[in-house]
Design an enzyme around this catalytic site. Structure first.
Site, short mmCIF file in Angstrom:
data_model
loop_
_atom_site.label_atom_id
_atom_site.label_comp_id
_atom_site.label_asym_id
_atom_site.label_seq_id
_atom_site.Cartn_x
_atom_site.Cartn_y
_atom_site.Cartn_z
N ASP A 211 -18.76 12.39 -7.79
CA ASP A 211 -17.91 11.23 -8.09
C ASP A 211 -16.47 11.71 -8.23
O ASP A 211 -16.19 12.73 -8.86
CB ASP A 211 -18.37 10.56 -9.39
CG ASP A 211 -17.73 9.20 -9.59
OD1 ASP A 211 -18.27 8.21 -9.07
OD2 ASP A 211 -16.67 9.13 -10.25
N ASN A 219 -6.22 4.12 -6.77
CA ASN A 219 -6.04 2.83 -6.10
C ASN A 219 -4.98 1.97 -6.79
O ASN A 219 -4.15 1.34 -6.12
CB ASN A 219 -7.37 2.08 -6.05
CG ASN A 219 -8.28 2.56 -4.94
OD1 ASN A 219 -7.81 3.02 -3.90
ND2 ASN A 219 -9.57 2.47 -5.15
N HIS A 224 -4.67 0.89 -2.02
CA HIS A 224 -5.96 1.19 -1.39
C HIS A 224 -5.81 2.01 -0.10
O HIS A 224 -6.74 2.71 0.29
CB HIS A 224 -6.71 -0.11 -1.09
CG HIS A 224 -7.25 -0.77 -2.33
ND1 HIS A 224 -8.44 -0.39 -2.91
CD2 HIS A 224 -6.74 -1.75 -3.13
CE1 HIS A 224 -8.67 -1.12 -3.99
NE2 HIS A 224 -7.64 -1.95 -4.15
N ASP A 228 -8.10 5.13 0.38
CA ASP A 228 -8.97 5.37 1.54
C ASP A 228 -8.70 6.75 2.14
O ASP A 228 -9.63 7.44 2.57
CB ASP A 228 -8.73 4.30 2.61
CG ASP A 228 -9.36 2.97 2.24
OD1 ASP A 228 -10.11 2.92 1.24
OD2 ASP A 228 -9.09 1.98 2.95
N GLU A 254 -16.43 5.56 -4.71
CA GLU A 254 -16.01 6.97 -4.75
C GLU A 254 -17.17 7.92 -4.97
O GLU A 254 -16.98 9.07 -5.38
CB GLU A 254 -14.97 7.16 -5.85
CG GLU A 254 -15.49 6.95 -7.27
CD GLU A 254 -15.37 5.52 -7.76
OE1 GLU A 254 -15.20 5.34 -8.98
OE2 GLU A 254 -15.46 4.59 -6.93
#
Length: 350
Positions: A211, A219, A224, A228, A254
């Protein structure tokens, strides 16, 4: 042509790579003059290209093996197949071997993402005519196109890693068929001396849940688009940190999952921490430093639900106790830091 069309219909009805592979071999075997058909797996050990049979015909029956490629005693270096070696090096679509002992061999490499990990080998007792080559390549093209469609459906659109659906299917299928058997053996690819295992350690399979720490803040702060990009770069680091026969999945958001195959506990610790450090030391554009937490467990005991749940427990312990660390479930239970979780189908009992 009717039998070929019937076989093609059957072949494209499969939703599994291995069954599709066996089906195309069965289709090719029905053609006149074919002596032998095999699916070969191409892989590397210490930078040296190797090849080994993965599916073939034996005593009139199609056989397929899911054994570890690098531990297979039938493996050979690719240099023993110069025509195939040159074809792969030149990104060719087919290769013919020089006739030997009255046998003529055709190789058809399967190109996926500009790489070859599988090759069909077709042997017959006479030279391949132009018409025969056309038929064989037509069947092969249908097979390769359908392999590409299956591959596309199995992967996460953003990172290109296998998706959650693929994990559920693969892990459930293999959990009772070797992945969790804990068979003794050797590490399937040679590791550097500093990653050597302790004497007498058993070789096992391991599942890790990864994680990204504080990903929501990435974010929220950078948007975003940069989030990404972090996911894509983490996926690239994952690919470079593990071996070709290990399996890496994106679970969504994630979170990622790694199936580390055929290695020892001490090596698993070192490999997972090497990945963690690689992320920590990477300079992510605009974002800067990013870290990950990881929990892992052996797949030797328990159902897929239990195994995944135990890895999740170890992961959340890592995140709640400082992040940017690797935690092994059994160590946490043995030290009393975690209570063992018992799963009964979909009901979890503590």
């Amino acid at each position: 042509m009717k039998p070929i069309l019937q076989n093609l219909v059957e072949m494209t009805g499969h939703r599994d790579h291995l069954r599709l592979e066996v089906s195309v071999l069965s289709t090719l075997q029905t053609l006149s003059g074919i002596v032998e058909v095999r699916a070969l797996e191409l892989f590397t050990i210490d930078g040296v290209a190797h090849v080994r049979p993965r599916s073939w015909v034996e005593d009139g029956q199609l056989v397929s093996t899911d054994s570890e490629a690098a531990a297979d005693p039938r493996r050979e270096t690719l240099d023993k197949y110069p025509a195939l070696r040159d074809c792969v090096a030149n990104q060719g679509d087919s290769a013919l071997a020089s006739p030997r002992r009255g046998r003529h061999v055709l190789w058809l490499p399967v190109w996926m993402h500009d790489k070859v990990t599988t090759c069909l080998e077709i042997t017959q007792s006479r030279a391949f005519s132009a018409h025969k080559l056309e038929v064989l390549k037509g069947v092969f093209q249908v097979y390769q196109n359908y392999q590409s469609l299956l591959d596309y459906s199995e992967r996460d659109a953003l990172t290109g890693l296998f998706n959650r659906k693929t994990f559920d299917e693969q892990f459930s299928r293999h959990a009772l068929n070797g992945l969790s058997s804990g068979r003794p053996g050797t590490v399937t690819e040679s590791l550097p001396p500093e990653e050597g295992s302790l004497p007498g350690e058993p070789v096992q399979q391991w599942l890790a849940v990864v994680d990204i720490d504080h990903f929501k803040q990435v974010n929220d702060r950078f948007g975003h688009l940069y989030g990404d990009e972090v996911l894509i770069l983490i996926a690239n680091i994952l690919r470079s940190s593990f071996r070709s026969h290990d399996r890496i999945f994106r679970f969504g958001g994630e979170e990622f999952v790694v199936l580390l195959r055929s290695t020892t506990l001490s090596t698993a610790h070192k490999v997972f921490n090497r990945f963690r450090l690689a992320v920590q030391e990477y300079n992510f554009p605009q974002v800067g430093q990013v870290t990950v937490s990881l929990g892992f467990v052996s797949t030797m005991q328990g159902s897929p639900v239990e195994i995944l749940g135990q890895a999740d427990q170890a992961l959340y312990y890592a995140k709640e106790h400082g992040r940017n660390q690797v935690c092994f479930y059994d160590d946490l239970v043995a030290s009393g830091q975690l209570a063992a979780k018992v799963a009964n189908d979909d009901v979890e009992l503590f």
